[in-house]
Motif scaffolding. Structure first.
Motif, mmCIF file in Angstrom:
data_model
loop_
_atom_site.group_PDB
_atom_site.id
_atom_site.type_symbol
_atom_site.label_atom_id
_atom_site.label_comp_id
_atom_site.label_asym_id
_atom_site.label_seq_id
_atom_site.Cartn_x
_atom_site.Cartn_y
_atom_site.Cartn_z
ATOM 1 N N TYR A 115 0.820 -1.205 0.000
ATOM 2 C CA TYR A 115 0.000 0.000 0.000
ATOM 3 C C TYR A 115 0.857 1.259 0.000
ATOM 4 N N VAL A 116 1.985 1.228 0.735
ATOM 5 C CA VAL A 116 2.820 2.428 0.815
ATOM 6 C C VAL A 116 3.400 2.788 -0.549
ATOM 7 N N VAL A 117 3.676 1.780 -1.388
ATOM 8 C CA VAL A 117 4.172 2.050 -2.738
ATOM 9 C C VAL A 117 3.062 2.660 -3.590
ATOM 10 N N TYR A 159 7.993 3.027 6.909
ATOM 11 C CA TYR A 159 6.918 3.164 5.938
ATOM 12 C C TYR A 159 6.895 4.577 5.350
ATOM 13 N N LEU A 160 7.163 5.574 6.201
ATOM 14 C CA LEU A 160 7.206 6.951 5.726
ATOM 15 C C LEU A 160 8.290 7.121 4.667
ATOM 16 N N THR A 202 9.044 6.970 -2.964
ATOM 17 C CA THR A 202 8.263 6.648 -4.164
ATOM 18 C C THR A 202 7.637 7.900 -4.758
ATOM 19 N N CYS A 203 7.077 8.745 -3.901
ATOM 20 C CA CYS A 203 6.450 9.985 -4.371
ATOM 21 C C CYS A 203 7.484 10.895 -5.021
ATOM 22 N N GLY A 204 8.629 11.070 -4.364
ATOM 23 C CA GLY A 204 9.671 11.940 -4.906
ATOM 24 C C GLY A 204 10.216 11.452 -6.227
ATOM 25 N N ALA A 262 10.319 -1.222 -0.221
ATOM 26 C CA ALA A 262 9.206 -1.755 0.568
ATOM 27 C C ALA A 262 9.447 -3.207 0.934
ATOM 28 N N GLY A 263 9.996 -3.977 -0.028
ATOM 29 C CA GLY A 263 10.309 -5.373 0.262
ATOM 30 C C GLY A 263 11.359 -5.510 1.345
ATOM 31 N N LEU A 264 12.376 -4.640 1.305
ATOM 32 C CA LEU A 264 13.436 -4.699 2.305
ATOM 33 C C LEU A 264 12.923 -4.300 3.685
ATOM 34 N N THR A 265 12.113 -3.241 3.756
ATOM 35 C CA THR A 265 11.571 -2.824 5.051
ATOM 36 C C THR A 265 10.604 -3.864 5.600
#
Length: 557
Positions: free
Chosen positions: A115-117, A362-363, A369-371, A389-392
């Motif tokens: 979702y974060v991506v 997550y932040l 991704t946004c940047g 995201a996979g690493l986190t």
């Protein structure tokens, strides 16, 4: 579902209403992409008809979407060297990939993108749309070069500001933002803003630049046969387009399911969207996906079957062929205002207003991704976002999985001799057997829960040294739910540690998928078959026998 007159009437009304919303949005997307109005409407026709006929969501209306439009501008500029024909090859390629995803029956896995991506990506796209349409709001032309091109063009646009265009855009955006949500179910806010802004530009603020007439006509076959080298370069952007369109469509399908109480077919939906993008690429249209705005409009207007999408696509085609010349001139700044409304709607405000509460890892994914979406390109943003995201996620899983791992000594007096410390004769039994109260010749390693590559690196260091402290070690898999191949190979190393330490190994409670994984990789080749037992009682009996081999005094149980 039984088809009756009421259902047909609802589908016709839903299709007409959805088309009224889809036409101006398709026009705006066509202008924003740099391919022109016809490209936006051709894409709407192809996706709406093919998606409705072959897709897996009966009420979904498909067409060009903001994410796919932004992605297409990147494809044209970066991967197709400005060639529309080459960009359309990539669109067709992306459609083929979507069809293959559907045929391989892995459609439901596409929505597993973190979702974060998705949030960072969609927010970035929303901000790009807003930035790109600031110059047209000021009365200038839509700049090329995406967000950075728009920022570069702003000083010149401010220097030649057209106040009529600015007021038209502000009124369009204002009405769109202030339109009550309860009315948006029947007449979407962007459409209201466009109507009011267009009327203002036509009758009062007439100096705002306008789209004097809508081009009409049949689409032509626009595809060029690509070279082999270009096809290799096209794989990456085509894959991103395919995944982006698939996620976009399947999320819209979930919205449709929640409103209608039905369940869509993910794999069939991807096939329909893929065929739509293939057709769009062949006739020079924009790629797209399921559109939430048009789908919701269709449903609240009583569209319930595939007929509504067919009506919508047919009506847009009719506008292209015959009725387009009847459209009044539309202020370009009003269309830009509509796109700003769409961009603001795409921004994930639910997460944005909670950013100060989001955990740091997550932040970082959201902001990164946004940047990258805004300042680099969509392909890099998605690729890096998925990797980070996979690493986190793996880092979080590592601690959770290792928390379930237990390595503990089994005291001889309790495990081997089953002495009861509450028994008055406990001290006498200890004296008779000669057992040291602190002696623990058997160790137990419990693999509880799920173990994946996330924790595989630390498994050896967590329990490797404990193994050497015992004469017998029991690996307990009775509560293991799943292990992957990475963990299985770590277990091979742990078994090697046991063998080199002259320690006896007992495998307990092995079964199900865990046994299948270990056996398929021949993990237990160094473990005697007699050392694979079912429960703790069998482990105790075997451990006693193994320790007797070393001529230790073990009293009868």
């Amino acid at each position: 579902m039984q088809i009756d007159l009421k259902t047909i009437r609802g589908d016709i009304l839903g299709g007409i209403t959805a088309a009224v919303v889809a036409i101006p949005i398709g026009m705006a997307f066509g202008i924003a992409s740099g391919m022109g109005i016809l490209a936006g409407l051709y894409g709407a026709v192809a996706l709406c008809l093919m998606g409705s006929i072959f897709g897996g969501t009966k009420t979904q209306i498909s067409g060009p979407t903001a994410p796919m439009t932004v992605a297409m501008t990147v494809v044209i500029a970066t991967y197709a060297d400005g060639s529309i024909a080459q960009a359309l090859v990539i669109v067709v390629f992306a459609g083929v990939i979507q069809v293959l995803l559907g045929l391989s029956r892995i459609g439901r896995f596409v929505v597993y993108t973190p979702y974060v991506v998705i949030s960072g990506f969609m927010t970035g796209i929303g901000l790009i749309i807003v930035l790109v349409h600031l110059p047209p709001i000021l009365g200038a032309e839509t700049p090329s070069g995406g967000a950075m091109g728009a920022v570069s063009a702003l000083p010149e646009a401010f220097g030649a500001t057209n106040l009529h265009a600015v007021f038209v855009a502000l009124v369009t955006i204002g009405f769109g933002l202030l339109w009550p949500k309860r009315f948006s179910l029947f007449v979407p806010a962007p459409l209201v803003g466009l109507i009011v802004g267009s009327v203002l530009g036509l009758f009062w603020l007439t100096e705002a630049p306008r789209l004097e007439s809508m081009p009409i006509g049949l689409p032509s076959f626009s595809l060029e046969f690509p070279s082999a080298s270009f096809l290799l370069r096209a794989i990456e952007p085509a894959l991103i387009l395919a995944l982006l369109g698939s996620v976009d469509s399947l999320l819209t399908s979930l919205v449709a399911d929640s409103m209608t109480g039905t369940s869509h077919n993910s794999n069939r939906e991807l096939i329909g969207q893929g065929l739509g993008n293939i057709t769009a690429g062949l006739i020079g249209g924009l790629p797209g996906a399921g559109t939430t705005t048009c789908t919701v409009t269709n449903i609240v207007s009583n569209g319930t079957t595939r007929l509504s999408g067919i009506v919508c696509g047919t009506l847009i085609l009719s506008v292209l062929l015959w009725f387009g010349k009847l459209f009044p001139p539309i202020p370009l700044s009003a269309l830009a205002g509509v796109m700003v409304l769409v961009g603001l709607e795409i921004v994930d405000w639910n997460l944005v207003k909670r950013l100060h509460r989001v955990q740091a890892y997550y932040l970082s994914v959201v902001l990164l991704t946004c940047g990258l979406t805004i300042f680099v390109d969509l392909v890099t943003a998605v690729a890096v976002g998925l990797i980070v995201a996979g690493l986190t996620h793996a880092a979080q899983l590592e601690s959770l999985e290792l928390d379930n791992l237990k390595s503990l000594p089994l005291l001889d007096w309790k495990f081997l001799h089953k002495l009861d410390p509450d028994d008055p004769k406990f001290d006498e039994g200890m004296a008779e057997t000669g057992v040291d109260v602190f002696s623990a010749r058997v160790g137990l390693v419990e693999f509880n829960g799920i173990y994946t590559v996330a924790s595989s690196r630390e498994l050896s260091s967590v329990i490797g040294e404990d193994i050497k402290d015992h004469e017998v070690v029991i690996f307990d898999f009775s509560k293991t739910v799943h292990i992957d191949d990475s963990v299985a190979m770590v277990i091979v190393r742990l078994i090697n540690v046991v063998v080199k330490s002259d320690t006896h190994l007992i495998i307990m409670g092995l079964g199900g998928s865990v046994a299948d994984t270990l056996n398929s990789l021949d993990v237990l080749q160094q473990v005697p078959e007699a050392h694979v037992v079912g429960d703790m009682d069998e482990s105790r009996e075997l451990a006693a026998q193994l320790l007797e081999v070393q001529r230790e005094k073990i009293p009868p149980s």
